[in-house]
Design a protein around this motif. Structure first.
Motif, PDB file in Angstrom:
ATOM      1  N   UNK A 200       8.960   6.254  -8.578  1.00 47.03           N
ATOM      2  CA  UNK A 200       8.872   6.101 -10.034  1.00 47.03           C
ATOM      3  C   UNK A 200       9.879   5.105 -10.617  1.00 47.03           C
TER       4      UNK A 200
ATOM      5  N   UNK B  36       0.801  -1.231   0.000  1.00 46.82           N
ATOM      6  CA  UNK B  36       0.000   0.000   0.000  1.00 46.82           C
ATOM      7  C   UNK B  36       0.830   1.275   0.000  1.00 46.82           C
TER       8      UNK B  36
ATOM      9  N   UNK C 167       7.610  -0.142  -6.578  1.00 48.03           N
ATOM     10  CA  UNK C 167       8.585   0.915  -6.389  1.00 48.03           C
ATOM     11  C   UNK C 167       9.749   0.379  -5.571  1.00 48.03           C
TER      12      UNK C 167
ATOM     13  N   UNK D 213       2.688   2.210  -2.355  1.00 50.84           N
ATOM     14  CA  UNK D 213       2.911   2.652  -3.725  1.00 50.84           C
ATOM     15  C   UNK D 213       2.020   3.858  -4.004  1.00 50.84           C
ATOM     16  N   UNK D 214       2.565   4.861  -4.692  1.00 48.96           N
ATOM     17  CA  UNK D 214       1.775   6.034  -5.032  1.00 48.96           C
ATOM     18  C   UNK D 214       0.851   5.753  -6.211  1.00 48.96           C
ATOM     19  N   UNK D 215       1.248   4.829  -7.061  1.00 49.54           N
ATOM     20  CA  UNK D 215       0.433   4.408  -8.203  1.00 49.54           C
ATOM     21  C   UNK D 215       0.509   2.895  -8.300  1.00 49.54           C
ATOM     22  N   UNK D 216      -0.618   2.266  -8.563  1.00 51.95           N
ATOM     23  CA  UNK D 216      -0.605   0.819  -8.719  1.00 51.95           C
ATOM     24  C   UNK D 216      -1.780   0.422  -9.606  1.00 51.95           C
ATOM     25  N   UNK D 217      -1.541  -0.525 -10.493  1.00 47.19           N
ATOM     26  CA  UNK D 217      -2.566  -0.899 -11.471  1.00 47.19           C
ATOM     27  C   UNK D 217      -2.813  -2.407 -11.468  1.00 47.19           C
TER      28      UNK D 217
END
Lengths: 69, 324
Positions: free
Chosen positions: B41, B13, B35, B15-19
């Motif tokens: 990034x 959790x 990350x 991570x600033x972005x996760x897909x």
């Protein structure tokens, strides 16, 4: 081939603020077009609605969790 | 996050972005994200994302043709299932992913089940075992050194699995690598090379799971107010310390810790024992030992060598309140 997507925004080169995280849902035309034409991506911020739409269209989903400034 | 099944969408959790690439049956084809401690990034890249999306479309076609078996779904688990989160956060505001991780860790700490090596030191860095990826190309190995090289990994290899679980993206690799028990001594990494798949057995170094925690802000991590460096084997022998111990020299005392009198440590002190313990098989760093063994906010006694004299120093730790 097309994607149903679930997320906020593909922010190339943009560093998100590390604060709130949210799940978003949306539609993307094709993966290539989706990356090249970000403003045309239709994101769906409602998970059940995106699932229903993916089911109706037969498209896969792209789900994004991101920090929301 | 409030209505999201976090049991299904499990990931680190912080991570600033996760897909996730998935389908309407909630079958997950792959993860994209991940990350390291250097940057949020490090592994986010448009080229590798495009590769992932294309693979997602291919996987979707296979799924529709019945050539991919549907996954077993994990037990549903929602933010409301975390009691303190439900009490303190849900009535007031949107649930932050980072908070979910922190509240889960606190719940585990209260229950006495918190494995800090697993829950606090999330997402071990594959560079620690010598794997440097060519990030725009997805899971193509750019350089293999140390343990990975000794296991036979080569530049140009494509990582296709970890411990028998297929991986399509770095997100997959990091997630399934992170699932390993921290007591593991080996990792099995499958690579595609010249049209064939080869399984490499990597001997994991001590502390393969260790990562810098600076970007995580755990409330279960004791803030100790000083920095140190582990002594070399030669230095330990010189001072008569256990060769397997975590004796470390203090290199910096945090100004706030000094002013707040958390401790009376001085630069140059050698901390060789914490609450009577000198050896931790998991680490040779006294800082890491403290983070693993001491409850955040609790005091402890450190045995210290200062200018040739042995003494005991009482040290207070601090507990973060996180961003509640």
């Amino acid at each position: 081939m097309q994607f149903e997507t679930a997320t906020g925004r593909l922010a190339a080169g943009r560093r998100p603020a590390i604060s709130f995280m949210a799940a978003h849902l949306t539609l993307m035309a094709t993966c290539a077009i989706g990356l090249a034409q970000e403003p045309e991506i239709e994101w769906i911020n409602n998970y059940p609605a995106a699932i229903a739409r993916a089911e109706a269209t037969g498209k896969p989903l792209f789900l994004e969790f991101r920090c929301v400034p | 996050m409030t209505g999201i099944d976090i049991g299904l969408f499990d990931y680190d959790r912080h991570n600033a972005l996760y897909y996730f690439i998935m389908n309407a049956d909630e079958h997950l084809y792959m993860r994209y994200g991940g990350r390291d401690a250097r940057s949020a990034d490090s592994y986010l890249d448009l080229d590798s994302l495009e590769i992932a999306l294309k693979m997602g479309l291919e996987r979707h076609e296979l799924y529709k043709q019945g050539r991919i078996e549907r996954q077993a779904r994990p037990e549903p688990f929602f933010p409301r299932d975390i009691p303190q989160l439900k009490k303190e956060i849900l009535p007031r505001r949107c649930t932050e992913c980072h908070l979910i991780a922190d509240y889960q860790a606190q719940e585990a700490e209260r229950a006495g089940t918190l494995d800090k090596r697993r829950e606090m030191y999330r997402s071990p860095d594959i560079r620690t075992i010598g794997i440097e990826l060519d990030v725009p190309k997805g899971l193509v190995v750019k350089e293999a050194t140390d343990a990975a090289k000794r296991a036979g990994m080569k530049p140009g290899d494509v990582i296709v699995g970890v411990n028998g679980t297929p991986t399509l993206t770095f997100g997959d690799l990091q997630y399934f690598y992170d699932q390993m028990s921290r007591d593991s001594e080996q990792a099995r990494i499958s690579v595609a090379r010249n049209g064939a798949t080869k399984e490499l057995v990597i001997d994991l170094p001590q502390q393969w799971w260790w990562t810098d925690l600076d970007h995580r802000f755990w409330s279960v991590e004791p803030i100790i107010g000083f920095s140190s460096r582990p002594l070399s084997a030669r230095e330990k022998k010189k001072h008569g310390f256990d060769a397997a111990g975590f004796a470390s020299e203090v290199t910096h005392v945090n100004r706030g810790a000094w002013m707040g009198r958390w401790n009376d440590l001085r630069v140059g002190d050698i901390v060789y024992s914490i609450d009577g313990v000198e050896v931790n098989a998991a680490t040779q760093s006294c800082e890491t030992h403290i983070r693993l063994a001491v409850t955040a906010g609790a005091p402890f006694a450190a045995n210290v060598l200062r200018h040739g004299a042995r003494m005991q120093v009482r040290i207070r730790t601090r507990r973060r309140s996180y961003r509640k």
